[in-house]
Design a protein around this motif. Structure first.
Motif, PDB file in Angstrom:
ATOM      1  N   ARG A 148      72.614  46.418  71.865  1.00 41.78           N
ATOM      2  CA  ARG A 148      72.737  46.323  70.411  1.00 41.78           C
ATOM      3  C   ARG A 148      72.864  47.697  69.761  1.00 41.78           C
ATOM      4  NH1 ARG A 148      67.659  42.468  69.758  1.00 41.78           N
ATOM      5  NH2 ARG A 148      67.801  42.981  67.543  1.00 41.78           N
ATOM      6  N   ASP A 149      73.708  48.514  70.365  1.00 48.32           N
ATOM      7  CA  ASP A 149      73.966  49.854  69.838  1.00 48.32           C
ATOM      8  C   ASP A 149      74.549  49.790  68.430  1.00 48.32           C
ATOM      9  OD1 ASP A 149      73.914  52.693  70.490  1.00 48.32           O
ATOM     10  OD2 ASP A 149      76.097  52.613  70.443  1.00 48.32           O
ATOM     11  N   TRP A 150      75.203  48.691  68.093  1.00 48.79           N
ATOM     12  CA  TRP A 150      75.824  48.522  66.783  1.00 48.79           C
ATOM     13  C   TRP A 150      74.816  48.431  65.648  1.00 48.79           C
ATOM     14  CZ3 TRP A 150      74.206  43.625  65.355  1.00 48.79           C
ATOM     15  CH2 TRP A 150      73.880  42.747  66.405  1.00 48.79           C
ATOM     16  N   GLU A 151      73.535  48.305  65.972  1.00 45.34           N
ATOM     17  CA  GLU A 151      72.517  48.305  64.926  1.00 45.34           C
ATOM     18  C   GLU A 151      72.188  49.716  64.442  1.00 45.34           C
ATOM     19  OE1 GLU A 151      70.144  44.168  66.054  1.00 45.34           O
ATOM     20  OE2 GLU A 151      69.210  46.100  66.515  1.00 45.34           O
ATOM     21  N   MET A 152      72.787  50.730  65.055  1.00 50.14           N
ATOM     22  CA  MET A 152      72.631  52.117  64.620  1.00 50.14           C
ATOM     23  C   MET A 152      74.040  52.720  64.487  1.00 50.14           C
ATOM     24  SD  MET A 152      69.950  54.978  66.053  1.00 50.14           S
ATOM     25  CE  MET A 152      70.373  54.686  67.765  1.00 50.14           C
TER      26      MET A 152
ATOM     27  N   PHE B  10      64.710  50.571  66.102  1.00 50.60           N
ATOM     28  CA  PHE B  10      65.930  51.159  66.668  1.00 50.60           C
ATOM     29  C   PHE B  10      66.699  51.812  65.528  1.00 50.60           C
ATOM     30  CE2 PHE B  10      70.379  50.811  68.204  1.00 50.60           C
ATOM     31  CZ  PHE B  10      70.246  51.417  69.449  1.00 50.60           C
ATOM     32  N   SER B  11      66.461  53.106  65.326  1.00 54.60           N
ATOM     33  CA  SER B  11      67.068  53.783  64.178  1.00 54.60           C
ATOM     34  C   SER B  11      67.325  55.243  64.506  1.00 54.60           C
ATOM     35  CB  SER B  11      66.152  53.693  62.956  1.00 54.60           C
ATOM     36  OG  SER B  11      65.087  54.622  63.060  1.00 54.60           O
ATOM     37  N   VAL B  12      68.081  55.881  63.634  1.00 51.08           N
ATOM     38  CA  VAL B  12      68.258  57.332  63.713  1.00 51.08           C
ATOM     39  C   VAL B  12      66.917  57.980  63.374  1.00 51.08           C
ATOM     40  CG1 VAL B  12      69.537  59.305  62.787  1.00 51.08           C
ATOM     41  CG2 VAL B  12      70.655  57.061  62.973  1.00 51.08           C
ATOM     42  N   PRO B  13      66.485  59.011  64.094  1.00 48.44           N
ATOM     43  CA  PRO B  13      65.207  59.661  63.769  1.00 48.44           C
ATOM     44  C   PRO B  13      65.222  60.266  62.366  1.00 48.44           C
ATOM     45  CG  PRO B  13      65.897  60.240  65.983  1.00 48.44           C
ATOM     46  CD  PRO B  13      67.050  59.519  65.356  1.00 48.44           C
TER      47      PRO B  13
ATOM     48  N   GLU C   3      65.354  52.342  51.636  1.00 48.72           N
ATOM     49  CA  GLU C   3      64.921  51.568  52.808  1.00 48.72           C
ATOM     50  C   GLU C   3      65.050  52.355  54.112  1.00 48.72           C
ATOM     51  OE1 GLU C   3      66.061  47.389  53.239  1.00 48.72           O
ATOM     52  OE2 GLU C   3      66.926  47.466  51.227  1.00 48.72           O
ATOM     53  N   TYR C   4      66.262  52.833  54.384  1.00 49.05           N
ATOM     54  CA  TYR C   4      66.473  53.407  55.716  1.00 49.05           C
ATOM     55  C   TYR C   4      65.630  54.659  55.935  1.00 49.05           C
ATOM     56  CZ  TYR C   4      68.836  53.880  60.163  1.00 49.05           C
ATOM     57  OH  TYR C   4      69.090  53.922  61.520  1.00 49.05           O
ATOM     58  N   LEU C   5      65.713  55.589  54.994  1.00 53.50           N
ATOM     59  CA  LEU C   5      64.975  56.839  55.158  1.00 53.50           C
ATOM     60  C   LEU C   5      63.476  56.618  55.283  1.00 53.50           C
ATOM     61  CD1 LEU C   5      65.387  59.884  55.369  1.00 53.50           C
ATOM     62  CD2 LEU C   5      65.255  60.020  52.876  1.00 53.50           C
ATOM     63  N   PRO C   6      62.847  55.822  54.396  1.00 55.68           N
ATOM     64  CA  PRO C   6      61.395  55.627  54.542  1.00 55.68           C
ATOM     65  C   PRO C   6      60.990  54.863  55.807  1.00 55.68           C
ATOM     66  CG  PRO C   6      62.149  55.014  52.336  1.00 55.68           C
ATOM     67  CD  PRO C   6      63.366  55.186  53.176  1.00 55.68           C
ATOM     68  N   GLN C   7      61.859  53.962  56.294  1.00 56.58           N
ATOM     69  CA  GLN C   7      61.485  53.122  57.433  1.00 56.58           C
ATOM     70  C   GLN C   7      61.998  53.651  58.774  1.00 56.58           C
ATOM     71  OE1 GLN C   7      62.333  48.894  56.778  1.00 56.58           O
ATOM     72  NE2 GLN C   7      62.214  49.226  54.567  1.00 56.58           N
TER      73      GLN C   7
ATOM     74  N   ALA D  70      61.590  56.536  73.388  1.00 55.75           N
ATOM     75  CA  ALA D  70      60.558  55.951  72.529  1.00 55.75           C
ATOM     76  C   ALA D  70      61.026  54.691  71.819  1.00 55.75           C
ATOM     77  CB  ALA D  70      60.111  56.985  71.489  1.00 55.75           C
ATOM     78  N   MET D  71      62.307  54.353  71.909  1.00 59.76           N
ATOM     79  CA  MET D  71      62.841  53.161  71.251  1.00 59.76           C
ATOM     80  C   MET D  71      62.646  51.931  72.131  1.00 59.76           C
ATOM     81  SD  MET D  71      66.287  54.401  69.260  1.00 59.76           S
ATOM     82  CE  MET D  71      67.187  54.953  70.693  1.00 59.76           C
ATOM     83  N   PRO D  72      62.875  50.742  71.586  1.00 60.83           N
ATOM     84  CA  PRO D  72      62.802  49.534  72.427  1.00 60.83           C
ATOM     85  C   PRO D  72      63.783  49.639  73.592  1.00 60.83           C
ATOM     86  CG  PRO D  72      62.972  48.969  70.106  1.00 60.83           C
ATOM     87  CD  PRO D  72      63.181  50.437  70.182  1.00 60.83           C
ATOM     88  N   ASP D  73      63.324  49.328  74.795  1.00 64.73           N
ATOM     89  CA  ASP D  73      64.139  49.493  76.002  1.00 64.73           C
ATOM     90  C   ASP D  73      64.695  50.910  76.090  1.00 64.73           C
ATOM     91  OD1 ASP D  73      63.833  46.773  76.787  1.00 64.73           O
ATOM     92  OD2 ASP D  73      65.434  46.198  75.397  1.00 64.73           O
ATOM     93  N   GLY D  74      63.906  51.865  75.621  1.00 64.41           N
ATOM     94  CA  GLY D  74      64.389  53.230  75.456  1.00 64.41           C
ATOM     95  C   GLY D  74      64.834  53.899  76.744  1.00 64.41           C
ATOM     96  N   ALA D  75      64.067  53.706  77.827  1.00 63.26           N
ATOM     97  CA  ALA D  75      64.447  54.346  79.087  1.00 63.26           C
ATOM     98  C   ALA D  75      65.786  53.798  79.581  1.00 63.26           C
ATOM     99  CB  ALA D  75      63.354  54.130  80.133  1.00 63.26           C
ATOM    100  N   ALA D  76      65.963  52.480  79.481  1.00 61.99           N
ATOM    101  CA  ALA D  76      67.227  51.865  79.894  1.00 61.99           C
ATOM    102  C   ALA D  76      68.358  52.319  78.977  1.00 61.99           C
ATOM    103  CB  ALA D  76      67.103  50.350  79.869  1.00 61.99           C
ATOM    104  N   TYR D  77      68.046  52.423  77.671  1.00 55.97           N
ATOM    105  CA  TYR D  77      69.062  52.852  76.715  1.00 55.97           C
ATOM    106  C   TYR D  77      69.530  54.273  77.031  1.00 55.97           C
ATOM    107  CZ  TYR D  77      71.207  54.185  72.264  1.00 55.97           C
ATOM    108  OH  TYR D  77      72.074  54.637  71.304  1.00 55.97           O
ATOM    109  N   TYR D  78      68.597  55.175  77.321  1.00 60.77           N
ATOM    110  CA  TYR D  78      68.975  56.571  77.597  1.00 60.77           C
ATOM    111  C   TYR D  78      69.770  56.675  78.894  1.00 60.77           C
ATOM    112  CZ  TYR D  78      68.622  61.668  77.868  1.00 60.77           C
ATOM    113  OH  TYR D  78      68.911  63.012  77.937  1.00 60.77           O
TER     114      TYR D  78
END
Length: 590
Positions: A121-125, A180-183, A252-256, A265-273
């Motif tokens: 679900r890379d399209w969510e970012m 799952f967001s931009v830091p 919304e985006y910036l505060p959250q 550190a993201m969901p399924d982060g190790a697999a994602y990286y």
């Protein structure tokens, strides 16, 4: 009777052999035809899916709309590419012939990468600190339109912006909900490019650009109607959509958005990286192995940099030399034109030499343009494509002239512009190889082009040689910094300090680059790993061919591939070596 029997047996054997041969040929044709039918069908479908998209490496068809990006469309893409991969893996690769085994390897990597992004679900970012869906729309606005039909299609796209932005916002909300967001640390100021469109007057609005100077072939009355329609579309569709996006971004985006940095550190982060590493390097390398490789390469380049400092006559430490380079006005352009003209002169110097290093040159020419002001504050120092070398003239005290030769070689010729033009002009390749971009190959070739500048004699002073080395060091540092951030828990401050201590990049560029690595996991790894693969292939060819090694022939073999995974590049150079080893055919009898 025996001779006759032998002749009969021989005839039976020959018939059987012919049947086997015909069957094998039919199987070859069947496998090849199935493969071709599959990739042509999928490529056409892919272009339809992304119709109306316009970014640096778009694969979409021209359209009077923007692509669908909603969750249903994303699910459809996942299902479709799953089926394509299943069909692809059912094709017997051993039965493919000619160029098809290479095509298969390239295509399999493409589909696997596309499918992995869908499943994760890379399209969510849909943006990062370097690239965003809303700035990508600006590529269309900056391209010349040739006729009234092109303008009408463009106007229809403007009318579709609200729907497109609403779908992107829904996707980003879903990403935020699962962490799952931009830091957040990379987001400061990134809303400026949204605000400029949302708040600007019509004449200053980016999306009005094509209407300021229209082709004389369009009648004056039609031009007036199109301009009126543009004013209505920008005021009624584009600006409200950008205002809505701006409010979402700020409220919304910036505060959250997440306060962590690591992809791990993201969901399924190790697999994602790991998936991002595979996508950008085309290799299945462990983060720790890449980190270690980077440290080794940093040490090697540091020794070369120390030797180059001695050639300048500078008396002082390495850190003091870097401070001197970053602060002395002699190394920086005074005006944007000075930077642009110096780059143009360097490009023309390459033109005079390039034929000695590359045999087949493209017909396509490139221009040099400043990075548009709405992108420039957070954009890289330069970027190259088929027809344009974009040079960043923002914040001139951060654009050193001593790195300009390396930057120009990388982004224009023999780097990105030349390589991408040759691929597009290679009519013997399927479209999925001509018009797609694999980062490890493309960035690896562009970085190798910087090193080729040494052989071409384009670094005139020890300072420019140090600039070349600082660019090599910059890419080696990426191996350390990217894996440090995304796998080993580095802070932003650690990453900035590592870049500051080892490269002569300006403080501004170090900051924007580190934010880019934080927000775009894995992409920074492709450059140096790709260059290593090309250098290793060249060293092998030189060693095995000896006096018969031909540098132009080697480069032509590499460039003729289009954009390919690194294992395919390695296999091609092995074949090139075997072909060059073969003795010339014996002359026929006279």
């Amino acid at each position: 009777m025996k001779p006759f029997a032998n002749r009969c047996l021989f005839a039976v054997f020959m018939i059987a052999a012919a049947i086997v041969t015909d069957s094998a040929s039919a199987a070859d044709a069947s496998a090849g035809e199935r493969f071709k039918a599959l990739y042509q069908r999928e490529w056409d479908w892919r272009r339809s899916q992304f119709a109306g998209a316009d970014d640096e490496d778009s694969q979409g068809k021209p359209a009077d709309r923007l692509p669908r990006v909603d969750a249903a469309a994303q699910a459809e893409r996942e299902r479709y590419w799953s089926q394509v991969l299943e069909e692809l893996e059912a094709i017997p690769v051993a039965e493919l012939s000619g160029e098809d085994p290479v095509n298969y390897a390239v295509y399999h990597q493409q589909i696997e990468s596309l499918l992995t992004d869908q499943r994760l679900r890379d399209w969510e970012m849909p943006f990062n600190s370097d690239t965003a869906f809303w700035t990508n729309l600006g590529f269309t606005a900056r391209r010349p339109l040739d006729d009234a039909e092109s303008y009408r299609r463009y106007l229809a796209q403007l009318a579709d912006v609200p729907r497109y932005f609403d779908e992107q916002i829904a996707n980003m909300r879903a990403g935020l909900a699962r962490g799952f967001s931009v830091p957040r640390v990379t987001l400061a100021g990134r809303d400026t490019s949204i605000a400029e469109v949302a708040d600007s007057k019509l004449e200053d609005n980016l999306f009005y650009t094509p209407f300021k100077q229209m082709p004389a072939t369009i009648p004056a009355a039609e031009q007036a109607r199109l301009r009126t329609a543009a004013a209505q579309a920008i005021a009624g569709s584009v600006q409200p959509a950008y205002r809505k996006l701006l409010a979402f971004f700020r409220d919304e985006y910036l505060p959250q958005s997440r306060t962590t940095l690591a992809a791990d550190a993201m969901p399924d982060g190790a697999a994602y990286y790991r998936a991002q590493i595979r996508k950008f390097t085309t290799l299945d390398m462990a983060p720790d192995a890449i980190h270690s490789l980077g440290l080794d390469e940093v040490a090697k380049i540091r020794a070369q940099m120390e030797q180059t400092i001695q050639q300048t006559g500078f008396k002082g430490s390495f850190a003091e030399f870097l401070h001197f380079l970053r602060t002395d006005p002699q190394f920086y352009p005074k005006t944007p034109d000075e930077l642009l003209m110096r780059a143009a002169w360097l490009a023309k110097r390459v033109d005079a030499k390039i034929g000695r290093y590359i045999g087949l040159l493209p017909r396509q020419r490139f221009g040099i343009q400043p990075v548009p002001p709405d992108l420039a504050p957070f954009y890289t120092g330069g970027r190259g494509g088929l027809d344009t070398y974009w040079l960043n003239t923002y914040n001139l005290p951060s654009r050193p002239l001593y790195t300009l030769p390396a930057l120009t070689l990388h982004e224009s010729s023999p780097g990105h512009s030349l390589q991408m033009s040759l691929a597009a002009e290679h009519e013997g390749l399927p479209d999925f190889r001509r018009y797609t971009y694999i980062s490890a190959y493309g960035e690896g070739w562009a970085l190798y082009s910087e090193k080729l500048g040494v052989e071409m004699g384009l670094y005139d002073t020890p300072y420019e040689t140090f600039g070349y080395l600082t660019y090599q060091m910059w890419r080696a540092c990426r191996l350390v910094v990217d894996t440090g951030i995304h796998h080993q828990g580095w802070t932003r401050e650690q990453a900035v300090a590592f870049m500051r201590d080892n490269t002569a990049l300006s403080e501004h560029e170090i900051g924007t680059e580190v934010d880019r690595y934080i927000a775009w996991p894995g992409q920074a790894l492709s450059y140096y790993i790709g260059q290593i693969a090309i250098e290793r292939a060249r060293a092998k060819a030189e060693a095995e061919l000896g006096a018969s090694f031909d540098l132009r022939g080697f480069h032509d073999a590499v460039l003729a591939l289009g954009s390919v995974p690194l294992p395919v590049l390695e296999e091609r150079i092995d074949r090139y070596i075997d072909e060059r080893r073969k003795p010339p055919a014996a002359a026929g009898a006279h």
